[in-house]
Design a protein around this motif. Structure first.
Motif, PDB file in Angstrom:
ATOM      1  N   UNK A 125       7.971   9.928  -4.194  1.00  0.00           N
ATOM      2  CA  UNK A 125       9.106  10.780  -4.552  1.00  0.00           C
ATOM      3  C   UNK A 125       9.269  10.889  -6.068  1.00  0.00           C
ATOM      4  N   UNK A 126       9.004   9.786  -6.789  1.00  0.00           N
ATOM      5  CA  UNK A 126       9.214   9.773  -8.239  1.00  0.00           C
ATOM      6  C   UNK A 126       7.948  10.108  -9.019  1.00  0.00           C
ATOM      7  N   UNK A 127       6.829  10.289  -8.332  1.00  0.00           N
ATOM      8  CA  UNK A 127       5.580  10.616  -9.010  1.00  0.00           C
ATOM      9  C   UNK A 127       5.045   9.470  -9.855  1.00  0.00           C
ATOM     10  N   UNK A 128       5.122   8.236  -9.338  1.00  0.00           N
ATOM     11  CA  UNK A 128       4.705   7.043 -10.081  1.00  0.00           C
ATOM     12  C   UNK A 128       3.297   6.628  -9.644  1.00  0.00           C
ATOM     13  N   UNK A 129       2.300   7.087 -10.375  1.00  0.00           N
ATOM     14  CA  UNK A 129       0.915   6.828 -10.000  1.00  0.00           C
ATOM     15  C   UNK A 129       0.580   5.335  -9.972  1.00  0.00           C
ATOM     16  N   UNK A 130       1.025   4.497 -10.962  1.00  0.00           N
ATOM     17  CA  UNK A 130       0.732   3.060 -10.881  1.00  0.00           C
ATOM     18  C   UNK A 130       1.287   2.420  -9.609  1.00  0.00           C
ATOM     19  N   UNK A 183       6.035  -2.576   1.130  1.00  0.00           N
ATOM     20  CA  UNK A 183       5.056  -1.609   0.652  1.00  0.00           C
ATOM     21  C   UNK A 183       5.396  -0.190   1.098  1.00  0.00           C
ATOM     22  N   UNK A 184       5.919  -0.069   2.300  1.00  0.00           N
ATOM     23  CA  UNK A 184       6.309   1.254   2.784  1.00  0.00           C
ATOM     24  C   UNK A 184       7.409   1.838   1.907  1.00  0.00           C
ATOM     25  N   UNK A 185       8.404   1.019   1.573  1.00  0.00           N
ATOM     26  CA  UNK A 185       9.486   1.510   0.712  1.00  0.00           C
ATOM     27  C   UNK A 185       8.974   1.814  -0.685  1.00  0.00           C
ATOM     28  N   UNK A 186       8.121   0.932  -1.223  1.00  0.00           N
ATOM     29  CA  UNK A 186       7.580   1.140  -2.564  1.00  0.00           C
ATOM     30  C   UNK A 186       6.751   2.421  -2.621  1.00  0.00           C
ATOM     31  N   UNK A 187       5.932   2.654  -1.600  1.00  0.00           N
ATOM     32  CA  UNK A 187       5.100   3.864  -1.567  1.00  0.00           C
ATOM     33  C   UNK A 187       5.975   5.120  -1.491  1.00  0.00           C
ATOM     34  N   UNK A 188       7.029   5.043  -0.712  1.00  0.00           N
ATOM     35  CA  UNK A 188       7.936   6.186  -0.590  1.00  0.00           C
ATOM     36  C   UNK A 188       8.580   6.501  -1.938  1.00  0.00           C
ATOM     37  N   UNK A 189       9.011   5.469  -2.650  1.00  0.00           N
ATOM     38  CA  UNK A 189       9.608   5.679  -3.972  1.00  0.00           C
ATOM     39  C   UNK A 189       8.573   6.217  -4.952  1.00  0.00           C
ATOM     40  N   UNK A 190       7.373   5.657  -4.903  1.00  0.00           N
ATOM     41  CA  UNK A 190       6.322   6.116  -5.810  1.00  0.00           C
ATOM     42  C   UNK A 190       5.969   7.572  -5.589  1.00  0.00           C
ATOM     43  N   UNK A 216      -5.414   5.613 -13.926  1.00  0.00           N
ATOM     44  CA  UNK A 216      -4.325   5.132 -14.786  1.00  0.00           C
ATOM     45  C   UNK A 216      -4.822   4.231 -15.909  1.00  0.00           C
ATOM     46  N   UNK A 217      -6.108   3.857 -15.854  1.00  0.00           N
ATOM     47  CA  UNK A 217      -6.667   3.001 -16.898  1.00  0.00           C
ATOM     48  C   UNK A 217      -6.144   1.576 -16.840  1.00  0.00           C
ATOM     49  N   UNK A 218      -5.889   1.080 -15.632  1.00  0.00           N
ATOM     50  CA  UNK A 218      -5.340  -0.268 -15.447  1.00  0.00           C
ATOM     51  C   UNK A 218      -6.456  -1.228 -15.031  1.00  0.00           C
TER      52      UNK A 218
END
Length: 626
Positions: free
Chosen positions: A324-329, A315-322, A365-367
């Motif tokens: 940096x890449x601006x991935x709201x989902x 989760x830490x890596x995923x959050x960091x990528x999100x 995000x409407x998810x």
């Protein structure tokens, strides 16, 4: 191609005398006695004989040619060497027609009786694992000699000629090819130069099927999709293997494994799903959106397995990528699953803040999938700290989201969560009604994780109502189930103290001998019997101690059953035991036949039942395995 009869793989294990009466077995024994004086069917060789006959699909010529090899091999050696049946079975009597001297010649003859297009479809269908439906055949097998509109008629012809076997599955029809004919067709396909093309189309079709299922996850077709994925599991596994075996397709494999998240968690494939995701993540190291999504997907499986440190790292890596890449989902889901990690670690206030963040982000995000999940977890967290009004309000909001989409799975989990808080408030009758409604849906879907949590809450309710014997029986059944899944309380680790309090109270009320006896009784219930008991409040009539019966499996089969229960694929089992994959598949087929089962999931539960009953007979308390 005519085949001889064998015992029903879905029926009980026949006695030795009954097995000997089946045509395929009788032919084997008669021919073997002519070649090896004194040969007879015995308890020692019955498993090998039956499995050889099954591996040869009951084809008389195949059985006769196999028996010839008993001049130099034992039954077990013959079974182990059946992987390349066409090379092994090449000895035949010179007094019969040339076309009947070898198994290959016989199938050659059957092949030549088919039209050119039927031959082509036969070869192309060989890329499927397990079974297939008409839609899959049209997508994978059409083109270059066969128009899509011709597939139905050609399938019908191959069914009429027994090249394909028709199987009813509720509202749909599927087709299966005998393994012997599949191997032959695959060789023809390779010789035609089409093998790579058809394998690629098979991979792409099932990659698309996984994506379509993920897109339709939250809606009225949800159960149909879950059921379809279950039927297609062998083909999905094959497609994943091909994706990850080709460097240019590994990202597709990563996406596919992530798309199948709900397939992994609504079945007994939890461990397998985790392995696919771990393998794909190891191959796909590019710091992009695909990796970020796969990381949070894998983290949920890790949470369910109580592998909290691994989940937190992903989760830490995923959050960091999100970020940096601006991935709201990605940020929405990492907040959600980070909340689960926090709850597991006892950090309830932090978990509530993370769940609230997830709710806000999923609304933006409407998810609806993430929103429903976040509301369920937030409801449980507020219930945990005693804020019942907020817990109920959040649960009702989750129900509204689910009902707006005609969704069932998340709705069942919401009712479970509401049942927990209603029980805490002391309304045991309403709590039981909520849990049983949730359980009925989870049973229809065969979702073992959901079923397990429902049984937990029903045990707590029974203890509160001072029905201590019922509570102990449910605890015994739960020990079996959680062992089979390998995930105690399936990702709801913060609720463990309710389980511990329930067990302690029931043990005190009944005393050790009565408590252990009731636990053993629950542990010996089959999966279906345990659910019937949970829903109906009465033990099934004729309840038997299944675990008290001796195992019908040989030591080798027991070893393989244990590996099946751990979620290993046929290929992984073969590698672990240093045997051919087809040998492993044959053993598994025989295990299913002996136990009267139709799926690996049933084998996993059976193994857990055996393990659990052994522990119970040794006076081990359920807390030792839960």
């Amino acid at each position: 191609m005519p085949t001889l009869g064998l015992p029903d793989p879905e029926g009980p294990r026949p006695s030795l005398a009954t097995l000997a009466q089946w045509d395929a077995v009788r032919l084997f024994v008669e021919r073997a006695a002519a070649i090896v004086p004194g040969f007879e069917l015995s308890e020692d060789n019955r498993d090998g004989v039956e499995l050889i006959c099954r591996r040869l699909d009951g084809i008389p010529l195949g059985i006769e040619l196999a028996v010839v090899r008993l001049r130099a091999l034992s039954v077990q050696q013959l079974l182990d060497r059946l992987d390349d049946r066409f090379r092994l079975l090449t000895l035949g009597s010179r007094t019969v027609l040339p076309r009947h001297q070898t198994l290959r010649a016989l199938i050659d003859w059957s092949y030549e009786l088919c039209t050119e297009r039927e031959q082509l479809l036969w070869a192309r269908v060989s890329v499927f694992a397990g079974s297939l439906d008409l839609e899959a055949a049209e997508a994978v097998c059409s083109g270059e000699g066969i128009d899509r509109e011709e597939i139905l008629d050609l399938v019908t012809e191959l069914v009429d000629k027994s090249v394909l076997l028709r199987e009813e599955h509720r509202t749909t029809v599927r087709y299966r090819m005998l393994d012997t004919l599949r191997q032959y067709g695959r060789e023809r396909l390779a010789a035609s130069g089409e093998e790579a093309v058809r394998l690629r189309r098979h991979r792409d079709y099932y990659r698309g099927l996984a994506a379509d299922a993920r897109a339709a996850l939250f809606g009225p077709a949800q159960v149909q999709w879950f059921t379809r994925l279950h039927l297609e599991h062998a083909n999905l596994r094959t497609a994943l293997e091909r994706c990850l075996a080709e460097p240019e397709q590994t990202v597709c494999g990563l996406d596919m494994a992530a798309d199948l998240l709900y397939h992994w968690i609504t079945s007994y494939y939890l461990g397998e799903g985790r392995r696919w995701l771990d393998q794909a993540l190891a191959l796909c190291t590019e710091p992009d959106g695909a990796r970020a999504r796969a990381l949070w997907t894998d983290s949920w499986l890790a949470v369910i397995q109580s592998d909290i440190d691994a989940a937190a790292a992903m989760l830490e890596e995923s959050r960091s990528l999100g970020t940096r890449l601006g991935l709201e989902p990605v940020l929405a889901y990492t907040a959600l699953y980070s909340g689960m990690v926090a709850m597991y670690r006892g950090e309830t206030r932090s978990a509530i803040a993370l769940y609230e963040e997830a709710v806000v982000r999923h609304r933006a995000t409407g998810d609806p999938v993430g929103l429903a999940l976040a509301l369920i977890r937030l409801s449980l967290a507020h219930s945990f700290i005693g804020d019942s009004p907020r817990a109920i309000a959040l649960g009702e909001e989750s129900l509204e989201v689910c009902d707006a989409y005609g969704e069932g799975w998340h709705r069942a989990y919401t009712m479970m969560a509401l049942g927990v808080d209603v029980w805490r408030q002391g309304d045991t009758a309403r709590a039981a009604a909520l849990e049983k409604e949730s359980l009925a849906f989870n049973r229809s879907l065969d979702d073992p994780l959901g079923v397990g949590v429902n049984l937990e809450v029903l045990a707590w309710i029974a203890a509160t109502e001072r029905d201590h014997t019922r509570a102990a029986r449910l605890l015994g059944a739960l020990g079996t189930l959680w062992h089979a899944i390998g995930a105690p309380l399936s990702g709801y680790g913060h609720l463990v103290h309710y389980h511990e309090d329930c067990e302690a109270a029931v043990r005190r009320a009944l005393g050790k001998p009565s408590f252990n006896a009731a636990c053993r009784q629950g542990a010996r219930l089959s999966y279906a019997e345990a659910l019937e008991y949970a829903l109906e409040d009465e033990l099934p009539s004729g309840e038997t101690a299944a675990g008290g019966r001796p195992s019908p499996l040989t030591p080798r089969e027991s070893e393989i059953a244990q590996l099946v229960a751990r979620g290993l694929s046929n290929k992984e089992i073969a590698s672990s035991l240093v045997i051919a994959q087809r040998t492993a598949e044959g053993h598994i087929e025989h295990i299913l036949s002996k136990l009267g089962f139709t799926s690996r999931a049933q084998v996993a539960v059976w193994v857990a039942e055996q393990h659990r009953t052994s522990e119970a007979d040794g006076e081990l308390p359920p807390g030792d395995t839960v």
